[in-house]
Enzyme design. Structure first.
Site, mmCIF file in Angstrom:
data_model
loop_
_atom_site.group_PDB
_atom_site.id
_atom_site.type_symbol
_atom_site.label_atom_id
_atom_site.label_comp_id
_atom_site.label_asym_id
_atom_site.label_seq_id
_atom_site.Cartn_x
_atom_site.Cartn_y
_atom_site.Cartn_z
ATOM 1 N N ASP A 178 36.314 39.347 36.594
ATOM 2 C CA ASP A 178 37.560 39.975 36.156
ATOM 3 C C ASP A 178 37.516 41.494 36.327
ATOM 4 O O ASP A 178 36.544 42.051 36.849
ATOM 5 C CB ASP A 178 37.844 39.578 34.705
ATOM 6 N N ASP A 233 48.261 37.673 35.829
ATOM 7 C CA ASP A 233 48.102 36.337 35.257
ATOM 8 C C ASP A 233 49.395 35.532 35.300
ATOM 9 O O ASP A 233 50.481 36.042 35.041
ATOM 10 C CB ASP A 233 47.656 36.442 33.806
#
Length: 547
Positions: A178, A233
């Site tokens: 991430d 996302d």
């Protein structure tokens, strides 16, 4: 993955900042070859892909975040693995069982190593991996290319070697990496450091980059990871799925075996997505050769959800070994046609209805890349029904639905891969201003940034097409005019001579109808300079390179 970072998501839709532009130019494969008196148009080779032998087709598996957030545990991962083993998912090709954020303690141990939370993972990650491996599946884990994960646990920035060795020692097979708390360090350097650390372990670990589509990751991701997130996302709503589809659809030129565009995990079975919308997501992700990472409660999934996730006909499109991402053939009024060439010569065709009511969507065999047959075979990949057609492909598609066909017969027309067209004199790229899809918009030059509005495809019929604003458009000489100074614009592809171009070895691009050269107006070099037709004169503002 936190909402506070979503505002950074769609950088690739905006004009790139200077640093990002420099990265894009270096990594995009744009190549200028100079001869003694002319600049030659050269097709640059694609960027070298990460050579770890993994993800030759898009990865398939499960990740816990969408359904469970921070509530991850050994028992959850093992029960999910067991469910995948028995419910048909493993048999359908799902391989990875991936742990997301919150699996570790808030502090490293005295040797600087990450520590699994003993309450959540009493047997540690190694014990969990052993159980998953016993079922013939593989284990994935999550970390962050910053000082802390998105949920505030220790990140890997500055600890890449130690963490990679730790993951390998535990038997990890997949790393999702991430982008939170990155201290402003350029992504390419952070992700490359972990790539090298993983390679040094000697263990094959699939490397999934999750930097939310920032810094034009698609222009350099192939040499660093096996996949890269192209957006922020996803959430379990049609609007989120639709937005991400539009962002990812124009990046087909960057995907291929071992390196894939990743529009985020599947929301099939979650939230407000209807069964029709879930099928659309699964169809579109497969058409775009995206990783298929299920993000729902697998152990309690409904028969409808499992039926969607295990449709082997659709999965075969995603997993086709040719490794081509499907492209938008047309997109008018929210009625989309996508085409994906397959390794046996077939074409997968998706008819997607974005609108709020049922609509008929139509295309032709020629438009999706097939020719040479009086009759073609159409297989409906959701119903399994087989029919024949002389070339028309049409269906009544429900609101938010997708009809998906496999078209067989005839031969493939083929086309060159997409890429930027760079103005040699200005050092900038042929660009559709504002990523618009408005017919009649004059094209210009702008800093090369890897956006879909700068990726042009040469078709077998001599067109130069671009997917801008979600629509496939053609480079067009205004109103069929042939005089010097005629503006060059985008227009709906119609096959006319004013949309046909000759790409020449001397670096010029000449309108077939007019015989005039594609020209940067008055040899200017500034961003936003319009492009027009002009009498060919050998000047640098009429020389272009294609990648």
């Amino acid at each position: 993955m936190l909402d506070r970072i979503r505002e950074a998501v769609h950088l690739h839709r905006r004009r790139a900042a200077a640093v990002s532009t420099a990265l894009a130019l270096c990594a995009s494969g744009v190549l200028v070859a100079a001869a003694s008196s002319a600049t030659v148009l050269v097709a640059a080779p694609p960027a070298a892909a990460l050579d770890n032998g993994l993800a030759r087709t898009p990865q398939m598996g499960f990740n816990d975040w969408n359904a469970y957030g921070c509530n991850v545990s050994e028992s959850l991962i093992e029960s999910t693995a067991q469910a995948m083993h028995t419910d048909g998912m493993q048999a359908a090709g799902y391989t990875y069982v991936n742990i997301d954020d919150c699996w570790m303690t808030h502090s490293r141990d005295s040797a600087g190593r990450l520590v699994p939370d003993p309450a959540k993972f009493p047997d540690g990650i190694a014990g969990t991996a052993a159980y998953v491996h016993s079922l013939g599946l593989k284990l994935g884990i999550y970390e962050d290319a910053g000082t802390a994960t998105c949920a505030g646990y220790p990140g890997s920035l500055g600890h890449e070697t130690t963490d990679a060795q730790t993951f390998a020692s535990w038997g990890v097979d997949y790393l999702k990496y991430d982008n939170c708390n990155n201290n402003g360090v350029p992504a390419q350097s952070r992700y490359t450091a972990m790539r090298d650390a993983l390679a040094a372990t000697g263990r094959p670990i699939l490397f999934s980059l999750c930097n939310w589509g920032q810094e034009n990751v698609w222009t350099w991701g192939a040499g660093v990871g096996n996949s890269w997130r192209t957006t922020g996302d996803i959430n379990a709503s049609f609007s989120s799925m639709l937005s991400i589809f539009h962002s990812n659809a124009g990046l087909a030129a960057y995907a291929g075996p071992g390196h894939w565009n990743d529009p985020d995990m599947l929301e099939v079975g979650n939230g407000s997505l209807t069964q029709t919308e879930a099928r659309s997501e699964f169809s579109l992700w497969s058409e775009m050769a995206a990783p298929l990472i299920a993000g729902t409660n697998i152990a309690s999934a409904s028969s409808a959800t499992l039926s969607t996730l295990t449709n082997t006909r659709v999965i075969a499109v995603d997993q086709d070994p040719l490794g081509k991402q499907g492209v938008l053939v047309s997109s008018a009024g929210g009625l989309d046609v996508l085409a994906k060439p397959l390794s046996n010569g077939d074409v997968a065709v998706a008819l997607f209805n974005e609108t709020g009511s049922t609509a008929t969507i139509s295309t032709t065999a020629g438009a999706v890349g097939k020719t040479g047959a009086s009759s073609y075979t159409l297989t409906d990949l959701w119903s399994g029904a087989v029919s024949s057609t002389s070339g028309t492909i049409s269906a009544s598609v429900p609101s938010h639905g997708t009809v998906m066909y496999r078209l067989s017969g005839g031969s493939s027309t083929g086309s060159d891969p997409s890429g930027p067209i760079r103005a040699v004199g200005a050092g900038r790229c042929l660009d559709v201003p504002g990523s618009t899809s408005t017919a009649g918009t004059q094209v210009d030059i702008w800093d090369c940034n890897g956006g879909a509005n700068q990726l042009w495809t040469r078709t077998a019929s001599g067109q130069l097409t671009v997917t801008s604003g979600g629509a496939r458009m053609c480079l067009d000489a205004y109103d069929n005019r042939t005089a010097p100074g005629t503006k060059v614009e985008i227009w709906s592809c119609n096959g006319q001579a004013n949309q046909q171009w000759q790409v020449n070895a001397d670096g010029t691009i000449v309108g077939t109808q007019s015989g005039l050269c594609l020209d940067v107006t008055q040899a200017a070099t500034a961003n936003g300079t319009p492009v027009e037709l002009w009498t060919c004169n050998g000047a640098s503002n009429q020389h272009w390179t294609l990648s």
